[in-house]
Write a protein that holds these residues in place. Structure first.
Motif, PDB file in Angstrom:
ATOM      1  N   ASP A 167       0.832  -1.192   0.000  1.00  0.00           N
ATOM      2  CA  ASP A 167       0.000   0.000   0.000  1.00  0.00           C
ATOM      3  C   ASP A 167       0.869   1.246   0.000  1.00  0.00           C
ATOM      4  O   ASP A 167       1.801   1.375   0.808  1.00  0.00           O
ATOM      5  CB  ASP A 167      -0.913   0.032   1.234  1.00  0.00           C
ATOM      6  N   LYS A 169      -5.695   4.617  -4.206  1.00  0.00           N
ATOM      7  CA  LYS A 169      -6.307   3.803  -3.171  1.00  0.00           C
ATOM      8  C   LYS A 169      -6.256   2.326  -3.539  1.00  0.00           C
ATOM      9  O   LYS A 169      -6.274   1.946  -4.698  1.00  0.00           O
ATOM     10  CB  LYS A 169      -7.765   4.229  -2.966  1.00  0.00           C
ATOM     11  N   SER A 171      -4.891  -1.866  -2.300  1.00  0.00           N
ATOM     12  CA  SER A 171      -3.653  -2.629  -2.191  1.00  0.00           C
ATOM     13  C   SER A 171      -3.279  -3.265  -3.523  1.00  0.00           C
ATOM     14  O   SER A 171      -4.129  -3.544  -4.367  1.00  0.00           O
ATOM     15  CB  SER A 171      -3.809  -3.736  -1.145  1.00  0.00           C
TER      16      SER A 171
END
Length: 259
Positions: free
Chosen positions: A198, A204, A206
Motif C-alpha cells: 500500500d 487507493k 492494495s
C-alpha cells in the motif's frame, strides 16, 4: 486480493541463468508459514564457488556487486530507473522490533551490498510497478546463510511492515527451501515472501508485494516487485523471475568454479 504461489514464483528461485542484517538458523531448515506449494521450473547444476575468484577487499567487492545487480533492462520493456536509483553502499536496512525499517551502518560480516530501484511507469489502465534488486557479498557462505534465515524470520515476526513514510506491506507469508527441496534445483537456499503493498501516492487500494531471494555461496540476490494496479500476479512473478535468473547467471559466471 488472492495471493497464489506456483511454478511462476519458483522460476525466480530455481531458473538459473533491501535485505536486512540476518542472524538466525539456516533458512533451509526453518519452519515457515504456509505460503503454498511449488513445482519444478527447471534444473541446473548446483553452484560451486571458486574461492580464488571471490573478492576479499571491500572496494573489489563493491565492484562485483555493481556488476551483478539488476537494472531496468533486466525486467523487460518500458522499465526505467527510479530515484534514488542506487542505495548508499555504506547503509544496511534493519527491521526494528516495531516492524519499521531503518538504515544502519554496514555490519562487519558484509563486504559489499547494493540495491538498484526501477519502475514501470503507469500507462493506460495499469498502475506503476516498482522493483528493487539487491546483491550482498558476505565474507563467508555461513554468514550469507544467516541473512537468508533472518529474512525468513522477519516475515513471521512482522507480517505487517512499514517500509518508508507512505509505503507499507501487510499479510506477509514466507517459505524457505534448501537445495533439492520444494523444487529448488539451482540455489543453495531460496525463499519467497508474498503480501500486499500500500502506498497512497499510487492511489487507493492494495497491490501485490512479491519478494524472491536466493543464496549462491557467500552471495545473496533478491528482487522485490510492488504493484501495480491492473497487473495479474503471474505477470509480476514472471518479471521478478527474469531479473533473479539474470543475476543468478551473472554470479555463476563471475564466481563459479571453472571446469
Amino acid at each position: 486480493m488472492v495471493l497464489a504461489v506456483g511454478g511462476l514464483l519458483l522460476a525466480g528461485c530455481s531458473n538459473s541463468g533491501d535485505a536486512g542484517h540476518r542472524t538466525a538458523p539456516s533458512a533451509s531448515s526453518a519452519v515457515t508459514s504456509p505460503a503454498g506449494q511449488r513445482g519444478t521450473a527447471g534444473t541446473t547444476t548446483r553452484f560451486t564457488v571458486d574461492p580464488a575468484r571471490v573478492p576479499t577487499a571491500p572496494s573489489a567487492a563493491l565492484d562485483l556487486v555493481r556488476t551483478l545487480t539488476a537494472g531496468p533492462d533486466s525486467y523487460g520493456p518500458g522499465y526505467v530507473e527510479r530515484p534514488p536509483y542506487e542505495s548508499d553502499p555504506a547503509d544496511w536496512p534493519v527491521l526494528g522490533t516495531d516492524c519499521v525499517w531503518r538504515q544502519e551502518p554496514l555490519p562487519g560480516d558484509v563486504l559489499a551490498t547494493l540495491t538498484r530501484h526501477s519502475r514501470l511507469p503507469a500507462a493506460a489502465s495499469k498502475g506503476e510497478v516498482r522493483t528493487a534488486a539487491t546483491v550482498t557479498l558476505h565474507r563467508t557462505a555461513a554468514q550469507a546463510d544467516q541473512e537468508m534465515a533472518e529474512t525468513l524470520e522477519e516475515a513471521l515476526r512482522c507480517p505487517d511492515q512499514q517500509l518508508r513514510a507512505t509505503e507499507r506491506i501487510s499479510g506477509l507469508n514466507s517459505m524457505g527451501s534448501g537445495y533439492g527441496t520444494n523444487g529448488d534445483t539451482s540455489a543453495d537456499d531460496c525463499l519467497i515472501e508474498l503480501g500486499t503493498y500500500d502506498d497512497p501516492t499510487l492511489g487507493k487500494g492494495s497491490t501485490y508485494y512479491l519478494w524472491d531471494q536466493v543464496r549462491l555461496g557467500p552471495v545473496t540476490i533478491a528482487v522485490v516487485v510492488e504493484g501495480g494496479k491492473g497487473f495479474a500476479q503471474g505477470d509480476l512473478l514472471t518479471v521478478q523471475a527474469r531479473a533473479v535468473a539474470g543475476m543468478e547467471t551473472k554470479v555463476r559466471t563471475e564466481l563459479g568454479a571453472r571446469k
